[in-house]
Design an enzyme around this catalytic site. Sequence first.
Site, PDB file in Angstrom:
ATOM      1  N   ASP A  10       0.866  -1.192   0.000  1.00 30.82           N
ATOM      2  CA  ASP A  10       0.000   0.000   0.000  1.00 30.82           C
ATOM      3  C   ASP A  10       0.898   1.236   0.000  1.00 30.82           C
ATOM      4  OD1 ASP A  10      -1.749   2.078   0.463  1.00 30.82           O
ATOM      5  OD2 ASP A  10      -2.769   1.109   2.135  1.00 30.82           O
ATOM      6  N   ASP A 105      -3.592   2.238  -5.463  1.00 30.87           N
ATOM      7  CA  ASP A 105      -2.237   2.209  -4.864  1.00 30.87           C
ATOM      8  C   ASP A 105      -2.002   0.985  -4.000  1.00 30.87           C
ATOM      9  OD1 ASP A 105      -3.672   2.775  -2.514  1.00 30.87           O
ATOM     10  OD2 ASP A 105      -2.015   3.972  -1.737  1.00 30.87           O
ATOM     11  N   GLU A 106      -2.733  -0.076  -4.269  1.00 31.07           N
ATOM     12  CA  GLU A 106      -2.732  -1.190  -3.335  1.00 31.07           C
ATOM     13  C   GLU A 106      -2.883  -2.506  -4.093  1.00 31.07           C
ATOM     14  OE1 GLU A 106      -5.914  -2.269   0.049  1.00 31.07           O
ATOM     15  OE2 GLU A 106      -5.932  -0.233  -0.711  1.00 31.07           O
TER      16      GLU A 106
HETATM   17  P1  TTP Z   1      -5.082   5.162   0.667  1.00 30.60           P
HETATM   18  O1  TTP Z   1      -4.070   4.100   0.413  1.00 30.60           O
HETATM   19  O2  TTP Z   1      -6.203   4.854   1.596  1.00 30.60           O
HETATM   20  O3  TTP Z   1      -4.380   6.460   1.276  1.00 30.60           O
HETATM   21  P2  TTP Z   1      -2.960   7.062   0.971  1.00 30.60           P
HETATM   22  O4  TTP Z   1      -2.166   6.203   0.061  1.00 30.60           O
HETATM   23  O5  TTP Z   1      -3.133   8.466   0.522  1.00 30.60           O
HETATM   24  O6  TTP Z   1      -2.296   7.125   2.409  1.00 30.60           O
HETATM   25  P3  TTP Z   1      -1.741   5.898   3.279  1.00 30.60           P
HETATM   26  O7  TTP Z   1      -0.285   6.200   3.496  1.00 30.60           O
HETATM   27  O8  TTP Z   1      -2.502   5.961   4.556  1.00 30.60           O
HETATM   28  O9  TTP Z   1      -1.968   4.638   2.512  1.00 30.60           O
HETATM   29  O10 TTP Z   1      -5.717   5.641  -0.691  1.00 30.60           O
HETATM   30  C1  TTP Z   1      -4.970   5.743  -1.887  1.00 30.60           C
HETATM   31  C2  TTP Z   1      -5.385   6.951  -2.682  1.00 30.60           C
HETATM   32  O11 TTP Z   1      -6.788   6.893  -2.959  1.00 30.60           O
HETATM   33  C3  TTP Z   1      -5.172   8.257  -1.944  1.00 30.60           C
HETATM   34  O12 TTP Z   1      -3.855   8.752  -2.117  1.00 30.60           O
HETATM   35  C4  TTP Z   1      -6.229   9.135  -2.529  1.00 30.60           C
HETATM   36  C5  TTP Z   1      -7.344   8.200  -2.920  1.00 30.60           C
HETATM   37  N1  TTP Z   1      -8.430   8.284  -1.920  1.00 30.60           N
HETATM   38  C6  TTP Z   1      -9.482   9.139  -2.169  1.00 30.60           C
HETATM   39  O13 TTP Z   1      -9.525   9.818  -3.202  1.00 30.60           O
HETATM   40  N2  TTP Z   1     -10.487   9.231  -1.239  1.00 30.60           N
HETATM   41  C7  TTP Z   1     -10.470   8.529  -0.067  1.00 30.60           C
HETATM   42  O14 TTP Z   1     -11.392   8.654   0.761  1.00 30.60           O
HETATM   43  C8  TTP Z   1      -9.361   7.650   0.181  1.00 30.60           C
HETATM   44  C9  TTP Z   1      -9.287   6.880   1.454  1.00 30.60           C
HETATM   45  C10 TTP Z   1      -8.376   7.564  -0.772  1.00 30.60           C
HETATM   46 MG    MG Z   2      -2.003   4.146   0.374  1.00 27.83          MG
END
Ligand code: TTP
Ligand code: MG
Length: 395
Positions: A10, A105-106
């Site tokens: 992730d 992103d996962e």
């Molecule tokens: P995430 O992996 O949940 O968040 P992140 O990568 O920004 O941060 P983390 O380090 O905690 O993993 O989500 C991936 C992308 O998806 C995030 O960069 C933006 C998008 N996203 C949204 O647009 N709306 C949302 O509510 C969430 C949770 C994510």
């Molecule tokens: Mg993330």
Amino acid sequence: MADDLIMHVDMDAFFAAIEQRDNPDLRGKPVVVGALPGGRGVVSTCSYEARVFGIRSAMPIAEAYRRCPDAVYLRPDGRRYIEASRKLMELLGEISPIVEPVSVDEAYVDISGLSRLFGSPSQIGMKTRSLIRERLNLTGSVGIGPTRSVAKIASDQQKPNGLTVVLPEQVEDFLAPLPVRELRGVGKVTMKRLHKEGIRLVRHIQELDQSTLQRLFGENGGGHLYRQAHGISSSFVGLAAEQKQISQEVTFSEDLDDADTIQSTLLQLACGIGRIARRKGVQGYVVTVKYRLPGFETHTRQRKLPAPTNWDMAIFEEGQRLLAETKAPGRPLRLVGIGLSNLVPVGTHRVGLFGGPDRVRADRLYDTLDKIAEKYGKNSISPAGAAGGKRRRPK
Ligand code: TTP
Ligand code: MG
């Protein structure tokens, strides 16, 4: 199988990290990607520097601004995020042929039996992180465990830029101190029911035998909780059937006819829905868009997909298609929303853990990414893109 080994990757603060990578002025600063202050939208994500102020994904942008007016506020630029996503999935494909992307992103990567090639699980994790750094100039967090659920929980333990390996013999101890909501399929309703029984930590579930859990939570639900708490693979997510549909909408403060803003709002909403669906362990067959024209004339339109999804980009793409088909071109909108329904537990449509359909899904991912990238090449989701557009900063 006993020696299944799953890696969950992730990326850290994905959209915001890409903005910081591409603009050195933003490094070390609180960066918030999403709606711009003054509007009614929400935060997509923010840099770790912004998280110190308590800013989080899905928070109303007005609240984010109140918490940190000095942050840099940017609209999402889908084209660059999708390009990074594509590179991520490609490099994971070099680690293992079996990659299951779950969001932008996962991804889950089946790394069973790869030790001869790459060494121990931690070495595989380190190799993955260094490939991410070299190819993308970004950081990601990696979790490794015997099941998907454990791998996913593990990747979250040492964010950002973390690596957590949970060997089969460590699973129970690893899960024991966590709050029950960390388990797949435990949403708000189930959590309340668990709390009512005095069950707050996974350890409390581990202390009960399966028949007691089944008496309390039904045969399927109890069995699922039992397996999750002991780190045993479980595709059943009966507890997740709490909800019939997942939807989100945004009302604009004024009628909006800017296609870029409508698109980026839809993308944010789709990411939010994908996220909730994955958290609940469900996928949906039906995507619905809702929009309101000036004067409260509200329309919805939906389509059933050939296979259920909880993947952000698939939800987004379908939503965009539906909106394009329905909305009279150029008409301003007052509200836009998107929903996912006909929910089924993840795994219902899979053959085994990473069976055939998952490979097909990975292929479809690249297909979709290509299409989206093509589209954004011409019409970027945001004026903040490579076209040298404006990056607005609130006064
Ligand atoms: P995430 O992996 O949940 O968040 P992140 O990568 O920004 O941060 P983390 O380090 O905690 O993993 O989500 C991936 C992308 O998806 C995030 O960069 C933006 C998008 N996203 C949204 O647009 N709306 C949302 O509510 C969430 C949770 C994510
Ligand atoms: Mg993330």
